[in-house]
Design a protein around this motif. Structure first.
Motif, short mmCIF file in Angstrom:
data_model
loop_
_atom_site.label_atom_id
_atom_site.label_comp_id
_atom_site.label_asym_id
_atom_site.label_seq_id
_atom_site.Cartn_x
_atom_site.Cartn_y
_atom_site.Cartn_z
N ASP A 143 0.84 -1.22 0.00
CA ASP A 143 0.00 0.00 0.00
C ASP A 143 0.86 1.24 0.00
O ASP A 143 0.53 2.26 -0.63
N ALA A 144 1.99 1.19 0.70
CA ALA A 144 2.90 2.36 0.75
C ALA A 144 3.48 2.64 -0.61
O ALA A 144 3.66 3.79 -1.04
N GLY A 145 3.75 1.57 -1.43
CA GLY A 145 4.29 1.80 -2.79
C GLY A 145 3.28 2.49 -3.66
O GLY A 145 3.61 3.42 -4.43
N LYS A 146 2.00 2.00 -3.58
CA LYS A 146 0.94 2.64 -4.36
C LYS A 146 0.78 4.11 -3.96
O LYS A 146 0.62 4.99 -4.80
N LEU A 147 0.81 4.26 -2.59
CA LEU A 147 0.65 5.64 -2.10
C LEU A 147 1.78 6.53 -2.58
O LEU A 147 1.57 7.69 -2.95
N LYS A 148 2.98 5.97 -2.65
CA LYS A 148 4.14 6.76 -3.11
C LYS A 148 3.96 7.19 -4.55
O LYS A 148 4.24 8.33 -4.94
N VAL A 149 3.44 6.26 -5.39
CA VAL A 149 3.23 6.59 -6.81
C VAL A 149 2.18 7.68 -6.91
O VAL A 149 2.34 8.65 -7.68
N GLN A 150 1.11 7.55 -6.13
CA GLN A 150 0.05 8.55 -6.18
C GLN A 150 0.56 9.91 -5.70
O GLN A 150 0.27 10.95 -6.31
N VAL A 151 1.34 9.83 -4.59
CA VAL A 151 1.89 11.09 -4.07
C VAL A 151 2.83 11.73 -5.06
O VAL A 151 2.82 12.95 -5.30
N THR A 152 3.64 10.89 -5.74
CA THR A 152 4.59 11.42 -6.75
C THR A 152 3.83 12.06 -7.89
O THR A 152 4.18 13.16 -8.38
N ASP A 153 2.78 11.40 -8.32
CA ASP A 153 1.99 11.95 -9.43
C ASP A 153 1.29 13.24 -9.01
O ASP A 153 1.27 14.23 -9.76
#
Length: 815
Positions: A93-103
């Motif tokens: 979930d943290a990886g997904k969140l990181k991608v979303q946050v990066t975007d």
């Protein structure tokens, strides 16, 4: 045992104490309280093996902590494992969140670039705005400074230096301290002293120009001030005369004649001229711009250097005063020279008085008084020197008027002028001297032009003209019909008129001297006395002594002086009417004309006697006696008859003379004739006289006696005039009668017939007659010496001669 037990207890206590110390040190180390030096030092301060024991205790403590940590970890191990398991689950979930946050961050960054740019622009504008606000604030502080400095420059350009100094003061005290951190302010601060010096130099230059200007305009300023003072004085004088009800009573009236008041016409004309030119009169302010001296004074006062300015101004004005007081060498030649000299001095002190009243401290009253006293001494010395060169009374009078106007002008400005009026009294004496010299010429011209004959008047009009000029009254002459003659000659009314003109001229100098009527009256009388006793008397004496003045002229001069003497009382009335000082006043001087004319008359009388005797001598010199004649001619000698005729005609002219003068002249002439005839007989050069010559001489003496008895001049009693020839008569009778016996017998007796015959005179004449008789006898007859009568006569003569000589010797011995 007990002791050992005690030692064991001590050791036990010591051990326990050390353990407590180690525990405390460990507690401090665990609590991280620093510094640990004090605790560690307490560990090492014990026995030498304390360190080892401390390390042992430390190791034991560490082991205890390790066991506690292990127990704690064992207690929490399961929870730790569970937490790790949960973290592994969250990684995805943290990886997904990181991608979303990066975007989201990418998209946010892309969206914020414009905002960032605008923000940066806003920040830049905010900074500019802040800077602008700061600049405006600073400019608001600097602009008044710049404006004041610009104002200062403008004031310098338009030469408003006093305002410029005030602006500098405001800059220094108010504006520049607010912005002193700026460089331009420092430049301004550095320039201000230079500007002050520039202002001082410019104002001093203006002051020098001002001093030069007033030096050039001093004469014009003084001329204007003197003109105004004279106009004011003239106006006051005319106003006073118009208000004086008794003005006309001061004029001299004689024989119905009132002199025309010339000064009234002059005063009216002067007032008219003043009205015409009143608008043209300028003041000192109109002629000179005083602003430079005010400006310079204010500038130096503001700069704190007022004393320097005052000293410089006073020093320069003293130099100018010395230049003004130095007269031109030819000043005494014209009145314009004096006028320019006075105008310059008045102009100088008018300026000083103006400066005194409009400034404070530049000049003081003490300074102006000192300057005036110095100038006054110089002025008086100059006027004494130059006035002594004046020989024209009109110039001296104009000088006096200038001095009066000069004194009145300066007195109006508060300067003391008493010494100037004292000087005028000295100049008055000189003025009188010049008047006397002038009137000497006038009197001389009058005497030279006179014909020394009575004034003929053909009708009443001519008679009134004469008596209008001279106060003559003669009731007897008034009864005579025209034409008739006045006893005096033309010079008498002319002399009288000139004496009055002299009084007028002397009065002109006495006017405006601020003297009382009594003093003016005294001055007029003294100057008139000088005119009469010195000038007129000298002219009369010189006139009387002139060779061409004959007996007729001398007679007329005596008559003239008599009438002039009688007119002296009218001259005194004339002076009294001018000054309104009664002759009865105690201090009123009297005119000495009576003694003057008496002395002149006595001199003329003496000259008459002298000239009459000279004329007799001239006739006697024509005598041509033949002293050897044997017989007389039978009539008197021709020269003697001519002489007697001359005396008769001369004494007829003497009828107008006072009786005593004519009688004295007649008696003097007869005595001189008798003496001259006696001297002729007794002349030492005459060696011999014949009896015929004696008889002829007797005939001439008889004619003289007949002339004396004919009363040529009335007033002689009996034979008074004949007594002038009594000496001759008795001497001739003695020789004609040959009455020597009677003479010798009665000699010395009061009743002697020949009382007037002196023995020496008789002896001298007898010796001459004796020699004449001898010479006559020789010529008539060579043998006459043998005649008895002649021998007897010779013996008689010799006897008489001896007796006369004895009388003469007796007289000399007695003497």
């Amino acid at each position: 045992m007990a002791r050992k037990s005690k030692l064991n207890l001590l050791e036990l206590y010591s051990e326990e104490n050390k353990d407590q110390i180690y525990e405390n040190v460990f507690a401090e180390i665990e609590s991280f309280e620093l510094p640990l030096g004090t605790s560690l030092r307490s560990v090492y301060d014990d026995q030498p093996n304390a360190h080892q024991r401390f390390m042992e205790k430390l190791d034991a403590c560490i082991r205890n902590h390790d066991r506690e940590i292990e127990k704690m970890c064992n207690f929490h191990h399961q929870g730790f494992v569970d937490a790790i398991t949960e973290l592994l689950k969250v990684r995805a979930d943290a990886g997904k969140l990181k991608v979303q946050v990066t975007d989201t961050n990418r998209r946010l960054q892309d969206a914020g670039k414009e905002v960032i740019a605008q923000t940066e622009e806003i920040i830049r504008c905010r900074i500019q705005q802040r800077n602008i606000t700061t600049v405006v604030e600073k400019l608001q502080l600097c602009l008044p400074v710049l404006e004041m400095y610009s104002k200062l420059k403008e004031q310098m350009n338009v030469k408003r230096y006093y305002s410029a100094l005030k602006t500098m003061e405001q800059l220094e005290n108010t504006y520049l301290p607010r912005v002193s951190q700026y460089r331009f302010c420092q430049i301004m601060i550095e320039n201000l002293p230079k500007l002050r010096e520039e202002i001082k130099e410019i104002s001093m230059s203006d002051l020098k120009d001002f001093l030069e200007s007033i030096r050039k305009h001093s004469d014009k300023i003084g001329e204007t001030a003197m003109k105004q003072a004279q106009q004011q004085k003239t106006f006051n004088t005319v106003l006073q005369k118009q208000n004086n009800v008794n003005y006309g009573k001061n004029m001299y009236v004689i024989n119905g004649r009132v002199p025309e008041p010339k000064y009234e016409i002059t005063s009216k004309r002067t007032l008219e001229e003043e009205d015409e030119h009143e608008e043209e009169v300028l003041t000192a302010h109109d002629l000179v711009d005083f602003s430079p001296v005010y400006r310079c004074l204010h500038i130096y006062s503001v700069l704190g250097d007022g004393e320097t300015f005052e000293n410089y101004y006073r020093k320069q004005r003293r130099k100018q005063a010395r230049l003004v007081l130095q007269p031109q060498s030819s000043m005494h030649e014209t009145v314009e020279g004096y006028r320019r000299y006075f105008s310059q001095i008045v102009g100088f002190f008018v300026v000083e008085d103006h400066i005194l009243h409009v400034t404070q401290g530049l000049v003081t009253r003490a300074y102006t008084d000192e300057l005036w006293n110095m100038a006054l001494s110089k002025i008086i010395a100059v006027l004494r020197t130059h006035s002594s060169y004046c020989t024209d009374p009109d110039l001296v009078l104009e000088l006096k008027n200038l001095i009066v106007v000069f004194a009145d002008t300066l007195q109006g400005y508060g300067f003391p002028v008493n010494r100037l009026f004292d000087l005028l009294f000295e100049i008055r004496d000189q003025y009188n001297e010049t008047l006397l010299k002038k009137w000497t010429g006038l009197f001389r011209d009058i005497f030279e032009a006179d014909n020394y004959s009575p004034i003929p008047v053909a009708n009443e009009e001519e008679y009134k003209i004469v008596i209008s000029k001279f106060p003559f009254q003669d009731p007897e002459l008034d009864k005579q019909s025209f034409p008739k003659k006045l006893p005096m000659s033309q010079s008498v009314p002319q002399i009288y008129i000139q004496v009055k003109e002299f009084i007028y001229a002397s009065l002109k100098f006495s006017e405006s001297l601020h003297r009382s009527s009594t003093e003016i009256d005294d001055m007029l009388r003294k100057s008139t006395n000088l005119l009469l006793t010195r000038t007129l008397s000298s002219c009369l004496q010189n006139l009387i002594k002139k060779p061409h003045i004959g007996l007729t002229e001398l007679v007329q001069i005596i008559i003239n002086t008599t009438h002039l003497e009688q007119a002296c009382k009218y001259l005194e009335d004339f002076i009294t009417n001018i000054t309104n000082i009664s002759q009865e006043t105690v201090h009123t001087a009297r005119l000495y004309g009576l003694s003057t004319f008496k002395d002149a008359r006595h001199a003329a009388e003496g000259e008459i006697y002298t000239k009459l005797n000279q004329k007799i001598d001239e006739f006697i010199q024509l005598a041509d006696y033949d002293w050897t004649m044997s017989e007389p001619a039978g009539r008197a000698s021709g020269y003697l008859m001519d002489l007697i005729n001359f005396l008769r005609s001369t004494f007829q002219v003497f009828t107008h003379l006072p009786g005593k003068v004519a009688q004295t002249a007649c008696m003097s002439a007869c005595q001189h004739l008798s003496t001259t005839l006696m001297q002729m007989l007794l002349d030492s050069e005459l060696k011999q006289i014949s009896m015929g010559a004696v008889q002829q001489f007797n005939l001439d003496v008889i004619q003289c006696e007949l002339f004396a008895s004919s009363e040529p001049v009335p007033g002689f009693h009996g034979d008074t005039l004949q007594l002038a020839f009594i000496d001759l008569r008795q001497l001739l009778d003695l020789f004609m009668v040959w009455d020597w016996s009677t003479y010798l017998a009665d000699y010395g007796q009061p009743t002697s017939k020949y009382l007037r015959v002196n023995p020496s005179t008789a002896l001298t004449l007898l010796e001459k007659v004796h020699r004449g008789m001898k010479e006559t006898s020789k010529k008539n007859n060579i043998f006459a010496q043998f005649r008895k009568n002649d021998r007897d006569k010779q013996k008689l003569i010799e006897t008489v001669v001896k007796q006369l000589r004895s009388l003469v010797n007796g007289m000399s011995q007695h003497t």
